[in-house]
Design a protein around this motif. Structure first.
Motif, PDB file in Angstrom:
ATOM      1  N   LEU A 109       0.841  -1.210   0.000  1.00  0.00           N
ATOM      2  CA  LEU A 109       0.000   0.000   0.000  1.00  0.00           C
ATOM      3  C   LEU A 109       0.869   1.251   0.000  1.00  0.00           C
ATOM      4  O   LEU A 109       1.840   1.327   0.744  1.00  0.00           O
ATOM      5  N   PRO A 110       0.519   2.259  -0.810  1.00  0.00           N
ATOM      6  CA  PRO A 110       1.290   3.510  -0.762  1.00  0.00           C
ATOM      7  C   PRO A 110       1.061   4.232   0.578  1.00  0.00           C
ATOM      8  O   PRO A 110       0.026   4.033   1.218  1.00  0.00           O
ATOM      9  N   PRO A 111       2.052   5.060   0.987  1.00  0.00           N
ATOM     10  CA  PRO A 111       1.945   5.713   2.306  1.00  0.00           C
ATOM     11  C   PRO A 111       0.640   6.485   2.504  1.00  0.00           C
ATOM     12  O   PRO A 111       0.069   6.458   3.598  1.00  0.00           O
ATOM     13  N   ALA A 112       0.139   7.159   1.467  1.00  0.00           N
ATOM     14  CA  ALA A 112      -1.076   7.964   1.660  1.00  0.00           C
ATOM     15  C   ALA A 112      -2.266   7.075   2.036  1.00  0.00           C
ATOM     16  O   ALA A 112      -3.115   7.464   2.845  1.00  0.00           O
ATOM     17  N   VAL A 113      -2.314   5.885   1.443  1.00  0.00           N
ATOM     18  CA  VAL A 113      -3.424   4.964   1.759  1.00  0.00           C
ATOM     19  C   VAL A 113      -3.218   4.351   3.148  1.00  0.00           C
ATOM     20  O   VAL A 113      -4.164   4.203   3.921  1.00  0.00           O
ATOM     21  N   THR A 114      -1.961   4.019   3.458  1.00  0.00           N
ATOM     22  CA  THR A 114      -1.664   3.519   4.808  1.00  0.00           C
ATOM     23  C   THR A 114      -2.109   4.545   5.849  1.00  0.00           C
ATOM     24  O   THR A 114      -2.697   4.193   6.878  1.00  0.00           O
ATOM     25  N   TRP A 150       3.596   3.328   7.901  1.00  0.00           N
ATOM     26  CA  TRP A 150       3.554   4.409   6.913  1.00  0.00           C
ATOM     27  C   TRP A 150       4.933   4.645   6.300  1.00  0.00           C
ATOM     28  O   TRP A 150       5.068   4.796   5.079  1.00  0.00           O
ATOM     29  N   SER A 151       5.973   4.627   7.140  1.00  0.00           N
ATOM     30  CA  SER A 151       7.318   4.949   6.633  1.00  0.00           C
ATOM     31  C   SER A 151       8.045   3.712   6.100  1.00  0.00           C
ATOM     32  O   SER A 151       8.912   3.827   5.253  1.00  0.00           O
ATOM     33  N   HIS A 152       7.707   2.520   6.619  1.00  0.00           N
ATOM     34  CA  HIS A 152       8.372   1.279   6.198  1.00  0.00           C
ATOM     35  C   HIS A 152       7.286   0.252   5.877  1.00  0.00           C
ATOM     36  O   HIS A 152       6.943  -0.584   6.721  1.00  0.00           O
ATOM     37  N   GLY A 153       6.761   0.341   4.652  1.00  0.00           N
ATOM     38  CA  GLY A 153       5.593  -0.449   4.284  1.00  0.00           C
ATOM     39  C   GLY A 153       5.790  -1.955   4.368  1.00  0.00           C
ATOM     40  O   GLY A 153       4.819  -2.695   4.486  1.00  0.00           O
ATOM     41  N   ARG A 154       7.027  -2.410   4.300  1.00  0.00           N
ATOM     42  CA  ARG A 154       7.251  -3.861   4.314  1.00  0.00           C
ATOM     43  C   ARG A 154       7.632  -4.383   5.695  1.00  0.00           C
ATOM     44  O   ARG A 154       8.050  -5.529   5.839  1.00  0.00           O
ATOM     45  N   ASP A 155       7.451  -3.536   6.708  1.00  0.00           N
ATOM     46  CA  ASP A 155       7.742  -3.981   8.079  1.00  0.00           C
ATOM     47  C   ASP A 155       6.622  -4.924   8.537  1.00  0.00           C
ATOM     48  O   ASP A 155       5.480  -4.510   8.783  1.00  0.00           O
ATOM     49  N   ALA A 156       6.955  -6.225   8.640  1.00  0.00           N
ATOM     50  CA  ALA A 156       5.925  -7.235   8.897  1.00  0.00           C
ATOM     51  C   ALA A 156       5.221  -7.017  10.235  1.00  0.00           C
ATOM     52  O   ALA A 156       3.993  -7.150  10.333  1.00  0.00           O
ATOM     53  N   ASP A 203       1.830  14.627  10.843  1.00  0.00           N
ATOM     54  CA  ASP A 203       3.082  13.963  10.452  1.00  0.00           C
ATOM     55  C   ASP A 203       2.859  13.008   9.280  1.00  0.00           C
ATOM     56  O   ASP A 203       3.749  12.813   8.456  1.00  0.00           O
ATOM     57  N   LEU A 204       1.678  12.398   9.220  1.00  0.00           N
ATOM     58  CA  LEU A 204       1.404  11.442   8.141  1.00  0.00           C
ATOM     59  C   LEU A 204       0.876  12.148   6.883  1.00  0.00           C
ATOM     60  O   LEU A 204       0.480  11.502   5.912  1.00  0.00           O
ATOM     61  N   LYS A 205       0.892  13.498   6.924  1.00  0.00           N
ATOM     62  CA  LYS A 205       0.551  14.320   5.759  1.00  0.00           C
ATOM     63  C   LYS A 205      -0.848  14.025   5.205  1.00  0.00           C
ATOM     64  O   LYS A 205      -1.052  13.922   3.986  1.00  0.00           O
ATOM     65  N   HIS A 207     -12.189   8.704   3.253  1.00  0.00           N
ATOM     66  CA  HIS A 207     -12.901   8.608   4.527  1.00  0.00           C
ATOM     67  C   HIS A 207     -11.959   8.781   5.724  1.00  0.00           C
ATOM     68  O   HIS A 207     -12.259   9.521   6.666  1.00  0.00           O
ATOM     69  N   GLY A 208     -10.808   8.107   5.669  1.00  0.00           N
ATOM     70  CA  GLY A 208      -9.891   8.163   6.804  1.00  0.00           C
ATOM     71  C   GLY A 208      -9.318   9.557   7.015  1.00  0.00           C
ATOM     72  O   GLY A 208      -9.070   9.968   8.155  1.00  0.00           O
ATOM     73  N   ALA A 209      -9.093  10.282   5.921  1.00  0.00           N
ATOM     74  CA  ALA A 209      -8.559  11.644   6.040  1.00  0.00           C
ATOM     75  C   ALA A 209      -9.584  12.551   6.709  1.00  0.00           C
ATOM     76  O   ALA A 209      -9.248  13.394   7.553  1.00  0.00           O
ATOM     77  N   VAL A 210     -10.858  12.369   6.343  1.00  0.00           N
ATOM     78  CA  VAL A 210     -11.926  13.170   6.964  1.00  0.00           C
ATOM     79  C   VAL A 210     -11.983  12.852   8.459  1.00  0.00           C
ATOM     80  O   VAL A 210     -12.074  13.751   9.303  1.00  0.00           O
TER      81      VAL A 210
END
Ligand SMILES: [Zn+2]
Length: 384
Positions: free
Chosen positions: A181-186, A229-235, A335-337, A275-278
């Motif tokens: 998932l891209p950071p914005a979606v995360t 968000w910063s490390h998408g592949r962190d299990a 911070d998560l923009k 939705h999550g941004a709202v």
């Protein structure tokens, strides 16, 4: 104390859980409607699983948030292919669409026959087609809830179809599906998960089982959302967020939500906004105003102290104040923009209409205290 708890028949969680989907599907029949999002490639692992088990699959793609017309078409397709089951793979939108499609396929009629608020609110008399729900984001918890949020463009609002028979039969939650998932979606989906753990925990219909899930989930969001968000592949971080989303789904389905979701349903019906941004934009202000209103008008309510508990779970500081919890949430969204409400097109001139609609929205009903129109307007103005 009285409460009840609803959940899918089976929840299968863990890295690689997707490998079980073929065999699970074959247990329900030979013809499946596979509901997925805009990017059909996301369903490729599911289609491969079904093929290996000899289950014929027809793909139905839901681009964007599900609409009344879209789920009507999906149900017609399920009937046309004589689907014996529905498999949903994607974010909250395709999962919600699939719940509505599985219900309409057996019950007939149109979504508006059954929808709350804008529809006729008829009960669903027949069981849905069996549904296997596979989330590919960590946010909505839709895989375990009993409602489908649908947009009715002609009404400019979102409203739900809701029934115990709409709970997916099996939820397969595989955190590996969220690694890409891209950071914005995360960020936006993760902040939805956070909101769906805070609101049920302070709502007026909470219960001890939901409380336990919320406490556990809040700790996991606190330690892992930034990392996911910063490390998408962190299990480990992805696993925490998949659990937090799942627990949020259980919590909202078995307790309730609050003013954040009352507002977000209305705003989501009027503007194109994640939705999550709202939710993220509104959450700190709803927390602050709810707590003040509780102190002013219901000082003996046990819910007031829960804002301190939320703050302690989020900050990790056992002495944190409610205000520090509010500040923590606001800082995380920054911070998560996450885009602001203003960036989504919400302006001061929209405040009166949004407030009127949010005051009667189903999401608002479980808010810890009934807010005045002035308080709702204050929240919205601060969030813009
Ligand atoms: Zn939500």
């Amino acid at each position: 104390m009285n409460f009840e708890f609803t959940a899918p028949q089976r929840v299968i969680f863990g890295p690689g859980a997707i490998q079980q989907v073929g065999a699970l599907a074959a247990g329900f029949g030979r013809r499946a409607l596979v509901v997925t999002g805009r990017d059909i490639e996301r369903a490729a692992p599911v289609l491969e699983q079904l093929r290996a088990q000899g289950v014929a699959a027809t793909v139905f793609s839901v681009a964007g948030e599900p609409t009344v017309a879209g789920v009507g078409q999906g149900a017609a397709q399920a009937v046309r292919i004589a689907a014996e089951l529905v498999v949903a793979c994607g974010g909250g939108s395709p999962l919600d669409a699939a719940k509505a499609i599985a219900a309409l396929a057996t019950n007939g009629g149109q979504p508006l026959d059954y929808m709350e608020v804008v529809g006729r609110g008829q009960p669903l008399a027949k069981p849905s087609l069996p549904l296997i729900a596979i989330p590919t984001t960590a946010g909505t918890g839709s895989e375990v809830t009993r409602n489908a949020v649908l947009t009715s463009p002609e009404h400019g609002v979102k409203a739900s179809m809701r029934s115990f028979s709409m709970v997916p039969r099996i939820a397969v939650v595989d955190p590996e599906l969220t690694y890409g998932l891209p950071p914005a979606v995360t960020a936006s989906t993760g902040l939805d998960a956070l909101t769906q753990l805070v609101e049920p925990y302070v709502c007026n219909r909470t219960n001890p089982l939901v409380d336990a899930l919320c406490r556990e989930g809040l700790g996991r969001v606190a330690r892992s959302l930034r990392r996911a968000w910063s490390h998408g592949r962190d299990a480990a971080a992805r696993e925490d967020m998949a659990l937090a989303s799942l627990f949020g789904g259980f919590a909202l389905a078995n307790a309730g939500l609050g003013a954040v979701h009352g507002f977000s349903g209305v705003i989501g019906g009027m503007f194109r906004a994640p939705h999550g941004a709202v939710c993220a934009a509104l959450l700190p202000h709803v927390m602050a105003v709810n707590r003040r209103a509780l102190q002013e008008r219901a000082p003996d309510s046990p819910l007031a102290a829960r804002y301190e508990e939320v703050a302690r779970l989020l900050t990790g500081n056992p002495a944190a104040s409610a205000e520090e919890g509010v500040a923590w949430v606001a800082r995380l969204a920054q911070d998560l923009k996450v885009p602001s409400l203003a960036a989504c097109g919400v302006k001061a001139e929209h405040v009166p209409l949004i407030v009127e609609r949010a005051a009667v929205a189903s999401g608002t009903k479980a808010n810890p205290i009934e807010l005045t129109r002035a308080e709702l307007a204050e929240i919205l103005r601060r969030a813009i």
